[in-house]
Design a protein around this motif. Structure first.
Motif, mmCIF file in Angstrom:
data_model
loop_
_atom_site.group_PDB
_atom_site.id
_atom_site.type_symbol
_atom_site.label_atom_id
_atom_site.label_comp_id
_atom_site.label_asym_id
_atom_site.label_seq_id
_atom_site.Cartn_x
_atom_site.Cartn_y
_atom_site.Cartn_z
ATOM 1 N N ASP A 1 32.604 55.280 45.629
ATOM 2 C CA ASP A 1 33.500 54.507 44.753
ATOM 3 C C ASP A 1 32.778 53.365 44.035
ATOM 4 O OD1 ASP A 1 35.899 55.911 45.150
ATOM 5 O OD2 ASP A 1 36.316 54.830 47.004
ATOM 6 N N HIS A 2 31.539 53.604 43.653
ATOM 7 C CA HIS A 2 30.764 52.528 43.033
ATOM 8 C C HIS A 2 31.310 52.123 41.670
ATOM 9 C CE1 HIS A 2 26.959 53.305 45.685
ATOM 10 N NE2 HIS A 2 27.893 52.599 46.297
ATOM 11 N N SER A 3 31.830 53.069 40.887
ATOM 12 C CA SER A 3 32.407 52.712 39.590
ATOM 13 C C SER A 3 33.628 51.819 39.783
ATOM 14 C CB SER A 3 32.800 53.971 38.818
ATOM 15 O OG SER A 3 31.667 54.713 38.446
ATOM 16 N N ASN A 4 34.464 52.185 40.737
ATOM 17 C CA ASN A 4 35.642 51.377 41.059
ATOM 18 C C ASN A 4 35.220 49.988 41.520
ATOM 19 O OD1 ASN A 4 38.142 50.393 41.985
ATOM 20 N ND2 ASN A 4 38.764 52.394 42.744
ATOM 21 N N GLU A 5 34.212 49.952 42.345
ATOM 22 C CA GLU A 5 33.723 48.688 42.885
ATOM 23 C C GLU A 5 33.181 47.781 41.775
ATOM 24 O OE1 GLU A 5 30.890 47.360 46.640
ATOM 25 O OE2 GLU A 5 30.493 49.234 45.600
ATOM 26 N N ARG A 6 32.403 48.355 40.867
ATOM 27 C CA ARG A 6 31.828 47.568 39.774
ATOM 28 C C ARG A 6 32.931 47.031 38.862
ATOM 29 N NH1 ARG A 6 26.774 45.616 39.020
ATOM 30 N NH2 ARG A 6 26.521 46.419 36.915
ATOM 31 N N LEU A 7 33.900 47.909 38.553
ATOM 32 C CA LEU A 7 35.009 47.499 37.692
ATOM 33 C C LEU A 7 35.846 46.420 38.374
ATOM 34 C CD1 LEU A 7 36.258 48.107 34.941
ATOM 35 C CD2 LEU A 7 37.654 49.876 36.025
ATOM 36 N N SER A 8 36.075 46.577 39.667
ATOM 37 C CA SER A 8 36.845 45.598 40.420
ATOM 38 C C SER A 8 36.119 44.259 40.487
ATOM 39 C CB SER A 8 37.104 46.111 41.844
ATOM 40 O OG SER A 8 37.822 47.322 41.828
ATOM 41 N N GLN A 9 34.810 44.317 40.711
ATOM 42 C CA GLN A 9 34.015 43.089 40.770
ATOM 43 C C GLN A 9 34.041 42.359 39.429
ATOM 44 O OE1 GLN A 9 32.677 42.087 43.543
ATOM 45 N NE2 GLN A 9 31.452 40.342 42.860
ATOM 46 N N SER A 10 33.996 43.141 38.344
ATOM 47 C CA SER A 10 34.045 42.552 37.010
ATOM 48 C C SER A 10 35.391 41.888 36.758
ATOM 49 C CB SER A 10 33.783 43.634 35.954
ATOM 50 O OG SER A 10 33.863 43.103 34.657
ATOM 51 N N GLN A 11 36.469 42.538 37.205
ATOM 52 C CA GLN A 11 37.803 41.964 37.044
ATOM 53 C C GLN A 11 37.929 40.641 37.782
ATOM 54 O OE1 GLN A 11 39.270 43.570 34.396
ATOM 55 N NE2 GLN A 11 41.162 43.849 35.543
ATOM 56 N N LEU A 12 37.430 40.597 39.005
ATOM 57 C CA LEU A 12 37.517 39.380 39.798
ATOM 58 C C LEU A 12 36.650 38.272 39.191
ATOM 59 C CD1 LEU A 12 38.877 38.275 42.324
ATOM 60 C CD2 LEU A 12 36.858 38.930 43.627
ATOM 61 N N ALA A 13 35.471 38.644 38.689
ATOM 62 C CA ALA A 13 34.592 37.667 38.044
ATOM 63 C C ALA A 13 35.267 37.067 36.818
ATOM 64 C CB ALA A 13 33.270 38.319 37.670
ATOM 65 N N ASN A 14 35.922 37.922 36.034
ATOM 66 C CA ASN A 14 36.626 37.436 34.836
ATOM 67 C C ASN A 14 37.754 36.481 35.209
ATOM 68 O OD1 ASN A 14 35.005 38.878 33.081
ATOM 69 N ND2 ASN A 14 36.364 40.663 33.030
ATOM 70 N N ALA A 15 38.472 36.795 36.301
ATOM 71 C CA ALA A 15 39.550 35.909 36.747
ATOM 72 C C ALA A 15 38.987 34.548 37.143
ATOM 73 C CB ALA A 15 40.294 36.539 37.922
ATOM 74 N N GLY A 16 37.836 34.556 37.815
ATOM 75 C CA GLY A 16 37.204 33.301 38.215
ATOM 76 C C GLY A 16 36.770 32.468 37.029
ATOM 77 N N LEU A 17 36.244 33.118 35.992
ATOM 78 C CA LEU A 17 35.833 32.397 34.793
ATOM 79 C C LEU A 17 37.040 31.795 34.071
ATOM 80 C CD1 LEU A 17 33.033 34.726 33.375
ATOM 81 C CD2 LEU A 17 32.763 32.515 34.493
ATOM 82 N N GLN A 18 38.170 32.511 34.084
ATOM 83 C CA GLN A 18 39.384 31.977 33.463
ATOM 84 C C GLN A 18 39.839 30.705 34.180
ATOM 85 O OE1 GLN A 18 42.599 34.810 32.599
ATOM 86 N NE2 GLN A 18 41.117 36.463 32.812
ATOM 87 N N ILE A 19 39.768 30.727 35.524
ATOM 88 C CA ILE A 19 40.166 29.551 36.298
ATOM 89 C C ILE A 19 39.288 28.356 35.938
ATOM 90 C CG2 ILE A 19 40.223 28.589 38.641
ATOM 91 C CD1 ILE A 19 40.930 31.433 39.604
ATOM 92 N N THR A 20 37.979 28.587 35.875
ATOM 93 C CA THR A 20 37.047 27.502 35.551
ATOM 94 C C THR A 20 37.280 26.982 34.144
ATOM 95 O OG1 THR A 20 35.413 28.527 37.000
ATOM 96 C CG2 THR A 20 34.608 26.863 35.475
#
Length: 262
Positions: free
Chosen positions: A134-153
């Protein structure tokens, strides 16, 4: 402040509720369903078939299909799709890939570097391992979480005394996420796919020792142009060969019938 609080709560809940484990026992963040990923993979594959030249050489297609079939026969049944599809693309690229939904693509340029069935099985096993883990899912999920963190900052900086520096700060944070989280994550996945793929190709009757020769061929084909490991999503060839050598020594003696793909 309310929007910031919502984003913070969302990020925390995602991190706590979407944990999974890879085939090697590594913790993963998985946010998307198997069905979603299979549909995404199928759509991407169809676009590639429309935009890239497909090989019409019967012998080449039969050879690649033979190796892929030998491996997929030993792959557990997957959720989201029932059959693996293999397409050979007529291109000088030394590459192959596998997408969620059971889609495998092999470029004819790879066959000049993976010079026998065992070396080709190393690459195909590696690519299939990305799907199994599930590496594609993992990469996409990690990207989503990273984007959420950048929005918070971004929101936090906009409400602080440092608002005037928000643009430069966000640019620096974006670079930090790319090289500090996403790229190292890619290297971890690549190393994991090497190990899982090696087990898979050995279980299918191919010679795992040929994986060492393959990556030596890859190193020679790259002509020393590989970027430094720190700034790459792939392990260095030396790291790869060292890890595979160690794994080969601990592999069980599989009794699968040896394929004869010509």
């Amino acid at each position: 402040m309310q929007t910031w609080s919502k984003l913070l709560t969302l990020s925390a809940s995602i991190a706590l509720s979407a944990c999974s484990s890879s085939p090697t026992g590594r913790n993963q963040l998985i946010l998307f369903s198997d069905s979603d990923m299979s549909n995404l993979g199928a759509q991407s594959f169809e676009q590639m078939k429309q935009s890239q030249k497909i090989s019409s050489d019967e012998k080449t297609n039969a050879y690649v299909q033979c190796v892929a079939n030998a491996i997929t026969q030993h792959v557990p049944k997957q959720t989201g799709f029932t059959q693996w599809e293999v397409v050979v693309f007529d291109s000088k690229q030394v590459n192959a890939f596998a997408l969620p939904g059971g889609k495998i693509g092999v470029y004819t340029g790879l066959l000049g570097v993976a010079v026998n069935q065992d070396q080709l099985a190393t690459v195909i096993g590696h690519e299939i391992a990305h799907v199994l883990a599930d590496h594609s899912n993992e990469r996409l999920s990690q990207s989503q979480l990273a984007n959420a963190g950048l929005q918070i900052t971004n929101i936090a900086l906009g409400a602080s005394e440092y608002a005037q520096y928000r643009g430069a700060t966000m640019a620096a944070l974006g670079l930090g996420v790319q090289y500090g989280v996403l790229m190292p994550y890619g290297r971890t996945q690549e190393s994991e796919a090497d190990i899982v793929g090696l087990e898979l190709m050995a279980k299918s009757g191919f010679n795992p020792k040929q994986s060492i020769d393959l990556w030596r061929n890859m190193a020679k084909a790259s002509g020393g142009s590989q970027p430094p490991e720190l700034l790459s999503t792939h392990p260095s060839h030396d790291t790869r060969i060292s890890d595979l050598t160690e794994k080969i020594s601990s592999l069980p003696n599989y009794q699968a019938k040896r394929p004869n793909c010509q």
